[in-house]
Design a protein around this motif. Structure first.
Motif, PDB file in Angstrom:
ATOM      1  N   LEU A  40      10.758  64.259  56.244  1.00  0.00           N
ATOM      2  CA  LEU A  40      10.439  65.173  57.410  1.00  0.00           C
ATOM      3  C   LEU A  40       9.291  64.684  58.562  1.00  0.00           C
ATOM      4  N   ALA A  41       8.407  64.332  57.782  1.00  0.00           N
ATOM      5  CA  ALA A  41       7.141  63.835  58.518  1.00  0.00           C
ATOM      6  C   ALA A  41       7.628  62.763  59.711  1.00  0.00           C
ATOM      7  N   TYR A  42       8.365  61.999  59.356  1.00  0.00           N
ATOM      8  CA  TYR A  42       8.791  60.717  60.180  1.00  0.00           C
ATOM      9  C   TYR A  42       9.294  61.515  61.576  1.00  0.00           C
ATOM     10  N   GLN A  43      10.097  62.568  61.346  1.00  0.00           N
ATOM     11  CA  GLN A  43      10.780  63.170  62.550  1.00  0.00           C
ATOM     12  C   GLN A  43      11.786  62.224  63.442  1.00  0.00           C
ATOM     13  N   LEU A  44      12.431  61.644  62.391  1.00  0.00           N
ATOM     14  CA  LEU A  44      13.476  60.676  62.885  1.00  0.00           C
ATOM     15  C   LEU A  44      14.949  61.283  62.442  1.00  0.00           C
ATOM     16  N   LEU A  45      15.240  61.878  61.505  1.00  0.00           N
ATOM     17  CA  LEU A  45      16.481  62.611  61.120  1.00  0.00           C
ATOM     18  C   LEU A  45      16.412  64.107  61.384  1.00  0.00           C
ATOM     19  N   PRO A  46      17.815  64.665  61.827  1.00  0.00           N
ATOM     20  CA  PRO A  46      17.831  66.056  62.100  1.00  0.00           C
ATOM     21  C   PRO A  46      17.748  66.378  60.686  1.00  0.00           C
ATOM     22  N   GLU A  47      17.137  67.855  60.732  1.00  0.00           N
ATOM     23  CA  GLU A  47      16.798  68.546  59.577  1.00  0.00           C
ATOM     24  C   GLU A  47      17.922  68.399  58.546  1.00  0.00           C
ATOM     25  N   SER A  48      19.395  68.617  59.225  1.00  0.00           N
ATOM     26  CA  SER A  48      20.661  68.709  58.465  1.00  0.00           C
ATOM     27  C   SER A  48      20.828  67.348  57.376  1.00  0.00           C
ATOM     28  N   LEU A  49      20.289  66.262  57.812  1.00  0.00           N
ATOM     29  CA  LEU A  49      20.378  65.038  57.471  1.00  0.00           C
ATOM     30  C   LEU A  49      19.183  64.560  56.256  1.00  0.00           C
ATOM     31  N   VAL A  50      18.181  65.276  56.560  1.00  0.00           N
ATOM     32  CA  VAL A  50      16.862  65.231  55.578  1.00  0.00           C
ATOM     33  C   VAL A  50      17.382  65.280  54.347  1.00  0.00           C
ATOM     34  N   GLY A  51      18.022  66.196  53.755  1.00  0.00           N
ATOM     35  CA  GLY A  51      18.541  66.535  52.387  1.00  0.00           C
ATOM     36  C   GLY A  51      19.212  65.482  51.817  1.00  0.00           C
TER      37      GLY A  51
END
Length: 153
Positions: A40-51
């Motif tokens: 999450l800290a990288y802020q590169l993926l939408p939150e929906s894809l972090v999981g």
């Protein structure tokens, strides 16, 4: 019978590389919440894809590392690991260019900030995996693979 020292050395390098990725992936699996925070800290993926990334990436490292240590599908494992490291390098460079000061989330022996140390580590891993992949390709050239065990005259 004589076993080629060079081939044993190269196989040992594969085992060590596989062990490193197995360990790093296992650390991410065992500490999944910390890994999710790092992603999450990288802020590169939408939150929906972090999981999805958090669920898949560590297991790719564990599986490829295990198979490489076990000697299964070595070229495929090396190609996968080199690809993962190449992506990690791109992500680190993007993060550095954006000026973010975050933990790299590498999962090895200590927590480390994104920066030149992480770039150097990943560059070494990329060269290591790519070099071993090239060696594996040369082993399968026409004429068949070179035997690890050679008979002495």
């Amino acid at each position: 019978m004589r076993i080629s020292g060079g081939l044993i050395g190269l196989r040992a390098l594969e085992i060590v590389l596989g062990g490193l990725f197995f360990y790093a992936g296992l650390q991410k699996v065992l500490h999944i919440h910390e890994f999710a925070e790092a992603v999450l800290a990288y802020q590169l993926l939408p939150e929906s894809l972090v999981g999805l990334a958090v669920a898949v990436l560590p297991w790719l490292e564990v599986a490829a590392g295990f198979c490489l240590v076990a000697g299964l599908k070595r070229r495929s494992c090396l190609l996968l690991l080199a690809g993962l490291v190449a992506v990690f390098l791109v992500v680190i460079f993007i993060t550095m260019a954006r000026g973010l000061s975050i933990d790299c989330g590498c999962g090895l022996f200590s927590q480390r900030q994104v920066g030149w140390a992480a770039v150097l580590e990943d560059a070494v891993l990329l060269i290591w995996a790519a070099g071993l992949y090239r060696w594996e390709l040369l082993q399968s050239e026409p004429g068949g693979p070179r035997p690890v065990v050679q008979t002495s005259p």
